[in-house]
Design a protein around this motif. Structure first.
Motif, PDB file in Angstrom:
ATOM      1  N   SER A   1       2.832 -40.879   4.473  1.00  0.00           N
ATOM      2  CA  SER A   1       3.973 -41.221   4.235  1.00  0.00           C
ATOM      3  C   SER A   1       4.437 -42.493   5.137  1.00  0.00           C
ATOM      4  O   SER A   1       5.190 -43.295   4.841  1.00  0.00           O
ATOM      5  CB  SER A   1       4.984 -40.114   4.403  1.00  0.00           C
ATOM      6  OG  SER A   1       4.675 -38.965   3.282  1.00  0.00           O
TER       7      SER A   1
ATOM      8  N   GLN B   1       7.963 -35.120  -0.101  1.00  0.00           N
ATOM      9  CA  GLN B   1       7.401 -36.441   0.427  1.00  0.00           C
ATOM     10  C   GLN B   1       8.094 -37.589  -0.079  1.00  0.00           C
ATOM     11  O   GLN B   1       8.279 -38.531   0.870  1.00  0.00           O
ATOM     12  CB  GLN B   1       5.881 -36.490   0.005  1.00  0.00           C
ATOM     13  CG  GLN B   1       4.955 -35.399   0.782  1.00  0.00           C
ATOM     14  CD  GLN B   1       5.175 -35.399   2.178  1.00  0.00           C
ATOM     15  OE1 GLN B   1       5.247 -36.493   2.935  1.00  0.00           O
ATOM     16  NE2 GLN B   1       5.122 -34.262   2.925  1.00  0.00           N
TER      17      GLN B   1
ATOM     18  N   SER C   1       7.301 -33.424   7.988  1.00  0.00           N
ATOM     19  CA  SER C   1       6.616 -33.197   6.663  1.00  0.00           C
ATOM     20  C   SER C   1       5.634 -31.991   6.913  1.00  0.00           C
ATOM     21  O   SER C   1       5.782 -31.179   6.060  1.00  0.00           O
ATOM     22  CB  SER C   1       5.620 -34.251   6.553  1.00  0.00           C
ATOM     23  OG  SER C   1       4.635 -34.233   5.362  1.00  0.00           O
TER      24      SER C   1
END
Length: 261
Positions: free
Chosen positions: A26, A114, A89
């Motif tokens: 990400s 995400q 995350s």
């Protein structure tokens, strides 16, 4: 027999590790969108000196600690966003594993979490919620809600229409009253995504939690920045994403508590 006992206990740990890895990816998506670069090439590198990272410099969180928050080559500080995104995350994946276990819902919410993390941090830097994530994400949310989460298609579709329509009305109403934009079009598209994924019933609580968290952060920022903070715009996308993620984790429980209060 042993696997059926060990796997459920081990799964949250495995999920957290998976979340950390996804958080690292990400970060790539965020940084390269902000700087207009491909997410495929070149290989991971320091954005300042272009030093290509060795494998051990790419381990989520651990590498940041080993390097003491600095590039091994040029010794410039690594952006705070990298460990924060990885930590968020990893925590998201862990909480989902505890809430949903090894299930299709876990996979769906992990993926959309995400997306929400990526667009939130892009919004914080550019005040943009990119179409490349929100538009395909909205279509995917509708499909996932109906075919994986067993949400009635009418509920999911109504969520998309009500969420996007309500924020479009707010945008146009503010513009008519004030003569300027007060709500971005990206927020409208994000509400379409959240409405499709969670259903129209979830939207009041999602927006409420987003508004409360945005107000709390704004008041804290104003306290620290003083009168100059009044001139600073605050993107709403990250707070809508937070509201959606909180609803996924505990929204139904909050509704049940409220209705029984």
């Amino acid at each position: 027999m042993i696997s059926t006992v060990i796997f459920p206990a081990f799964f949250p740990i495995a999920a957290a590790v998976l979340g950390l890895v996804l958080g690292s990816f990400s970060n790539v998506c965020i940084h390269r969108y902000v700087h207009g670069e491909s997410i495929v090439l070149p290989a991971s590198h320091c954005p300042l000196c272009r030093h290509t990272l060795a494998w051990w410099e790419n381990i989520p969180l651990i590498s940041y600690l080993l390097l003491r928050g600095r590039c091994r080559a040029c010794r410039e500080a690594i952006h705070w966003r990298y460990p924060v995104v990885e930590a968020i995350s990893g925590l998201w994946a862990l909480l989902l594993a505890l809430a949903f276990g090894f299930s299709p819902a876990f996979a769906v919410y992990l993926l959309f979490g995400q997306i929400l993390i990526i667009i939130s941090f892009i919004d914080l830097e550019l005040f943009i919620l990119p179409d490349v994530y929100t538009l395909p994400g909205s279509a995917a949310a509708l499909a996932a809600a109906v075919f994986v989460l067993d949400l009635p298609w009418a509920t999911s579709l109504a969520g998309a229409v009500v969420g996007g329509g309500a924020f479009l009305a707010l945008q146009q109403g503010y513009k008519w009253l004030k003569g300027r934009e007060g709500l971005g079009t990206g927020d409208i598209k994000l509400m379409v995504l959240l409405g499709a994924l969670l259903g129209w019933q979830a939207l009041p609580l999602v927006v409420f939690m987003a508004a409360v968290s945005a107000l709390a952060v704004s008041l804290l920022y104003l306290r620290r920045a003083g009168s100059q903070g009044l001139q600073t715009a605050v993107p709403f996308g990250p707070f809508l994403s937070l509201g959606g993620m909180l609803y996924i984790l505990c929204g139904p429980q909050i509704w049940h508590w409220y209705m029984g209060f």
